[in-house]
Write a protein that holds these residues in place. Sequence first.
Motif, mmCIF file in Angstrom:
data_model
loop_
_atom_site.group_PDB
_atom_site.id
_atom_site.type_symbol
_atom_site.label_atom_id
_atom_site.label_comp_id
_atom_site.label_asym_id
_atom_site.label_seq_id
_atom_site.Cartn_x
_atom_site.Cartn_y
_atom_site.Cartn_z
ATOM 1 N N ARG A 44 -45.940 -90.884 56.639
ATOM 2 C CA ARG A 44 -46.113 -90.554 55.204
ATOM 3 C C ARG A 44 -47.232 -89.541 55.236
ATOM 4 N NH1 ARG A 44 -50.154 -92.050 51.368
ATOM 5 N NH2 ARG A 44 -49.305 -93.089 49.577
ATOM 6 N N HIS A 78 -41.003 -93.830 51.802
ATOM 7 C CA HIS A 78 -42.195 -93.874 51.664
ATOM 8 C C HIS A 78 -42.576 -93.725 50.002
ATOM 9 C CE1 HIS A 78 -43.918 -94.872 55.374
ATOM 10 N NE2 HIS A 78 -43.152 -94.005 56.028
ATOM 11 N N PHE A 79 -41.893 -92.651 49.559
ATOM 12 C CA PHE A 79 -42.174 -92.175 48.044
ATOM 13 C C PHE A 79 -41.245 -92.283 47.139
ATOM 14 C CE2 PHE A 79 -44.222 -89.624 51.570
ATOM 15 C CZ PHE A 79 -45.589 -89.684 51.169
ATOM 16 N N LYS A 80 -39.928 -92.604 47.429
ATOM 17 C CA LYS A 80 -38.744 -92.989 46.676
ATOM 18 C C LYS A 80 -38.300 -91.671 46.113
ATOM 19 C CE LYS A 80 -39.719 -97.476 45.183
ATOM 20 N NZ LYS A 80 -39.935 -98.244 46.406
ATOM 21 N N ASP A 81 -39.104 -90.850 45.381
ATOM 22 C CA ASP A 81 -38.377 -89.392 45.026
ATOM 23 C C ASP A 81 -39.695 -88.445 44.864
ATOM 24 O OD1 ASP A 81 -40.108 -90.414 42.702
ATOM 25 O OD2 ASP A 81 -38.336 -90.987 41.496
ATOM 26 N N ARG A 82 -39.574 -87.336 44.428
ATOM 27 C CA ARG A 82 -40.505 -86.283 44.206
ATOM 28 C C ARG A 82 -41.729 -86.723 43.349
ATOM 29 N NH1 ARG A 82 -41.221 -81.854 40.856
ATOM 30 N NH2 ARG A 82 -41.576 -80.107 42.000
ATOM 31 N N GLY A 121 -42.970 -89.725 43.081
ATOM 32 C CA GLY A 121 -43.615 -90.612 43.710
ATOM 33 C C GLY A 121 -44.370 -89.823 45.035
ATOM 34 N N THR A 128 -47.275 -88.301 42.950
ATOM 35 C CA THR A 128 -48.223 -89.124 42.402
ATOM 36 C C THR A 128 -49.219 -89.854 43.511
ATOM 37 O OG1 THR A 128 -46.573 -89.943 40.904
ATOM 38 C CG2 THR A 128 -48.339 -91.557 41.448
ATOM 39 N N ALA A 129 -48.563 -89.760 44.803
ATOM 40 C CA ALA A 129 -49.359 -89.975 45.857
ATOM 41 C C ALA A 129 -50.425 -89.020 46.472
ATOM 42 C CB ALA A 129 -48.438 -90.145 47.008
ATOM 43 N N ARG A 146 -46.112 -90.493 38.008
ATOM 44 C CA ARG A 146 -45.783 -91.739 37.514
ATOM 45 C C ARG A 146 -47.067 -92.300 36.786
ATOM 46 N NH1 ARG A 146 -42.856 -93.877 42.810
ATOM 47 N NH2 ARG A 146 -40.953 -92.875 42.578
ATOM 48 N N ASP A 191 -48.755 -95.838 37.854
ATOM 49 C CA ASP A 191 -48.730 -96.201 39.262
ATOM 50 C C ASP A 191 -50.006 -96.718 39.527
ATOM 51 O OD1 ASP A 191 -47.902 -95.650 42.163
ATOM 52 O OD2 ASP A 191 -49.887 -94.938 41.992
#
Length: 185
Positions: free
Chosen positions: A12, A50-54, A56, A59-60, A107, A110
């Motif tokens: 991550r 960890h992030f599912k997609d771009r 995600g 957003t992190a 997102r 989130d």
Amino acid sequence: MSRPTYHHGDLRRAVLSAALDVIAAEGPSALSLRDLARRAGVSHAAPAHHFKDRAGLLTAIAAEGFDLLATSLAAAPDLRERGVHYVRFAVGHPAHFQVMFQPELLRPDDPDLLAAKARADAELRSGVVERSPAADPTLMGIAAWSAAHGFATLLLTRNLDRPLDGRDPAETFRELTHMMFGPAQ
């Protein structure tokens, strides 16, 4: 040639760090999970774990940025210095700063992002009422945020290189806020 496998000490963090490097150099539009997986030396599917997609991933990054900003702002003794800390944060974390204020990339629901934004917002607003108790705190907050965000954005886009001519951005920001809002109280 062996294929990368999903085995990494802190995947991550490695993906986030690689993404921040890409954003700082090329902007958020250059991000690709596949490229980040290659940079981290893992399979192309590993970052999605960890992030599912771009969105995600971005957003992190934004949530981390708002947390870092809130921590920085909390260390400032008053509204003017919160502005200085805001500018220093932007200069010290330009990739985070680019992503944080582009809601179309994120997102919006989130929970980590919402919590981090709320914390940063609370820190941005603290000191507004103490600074000008008679003023509308919402408008005063908008004015203070606009000044710090605008100055930081102009710094990051190198539009102030010539006007500042080597002057310290933090001191310059203090002088500007003195001109706009009066002396520190």
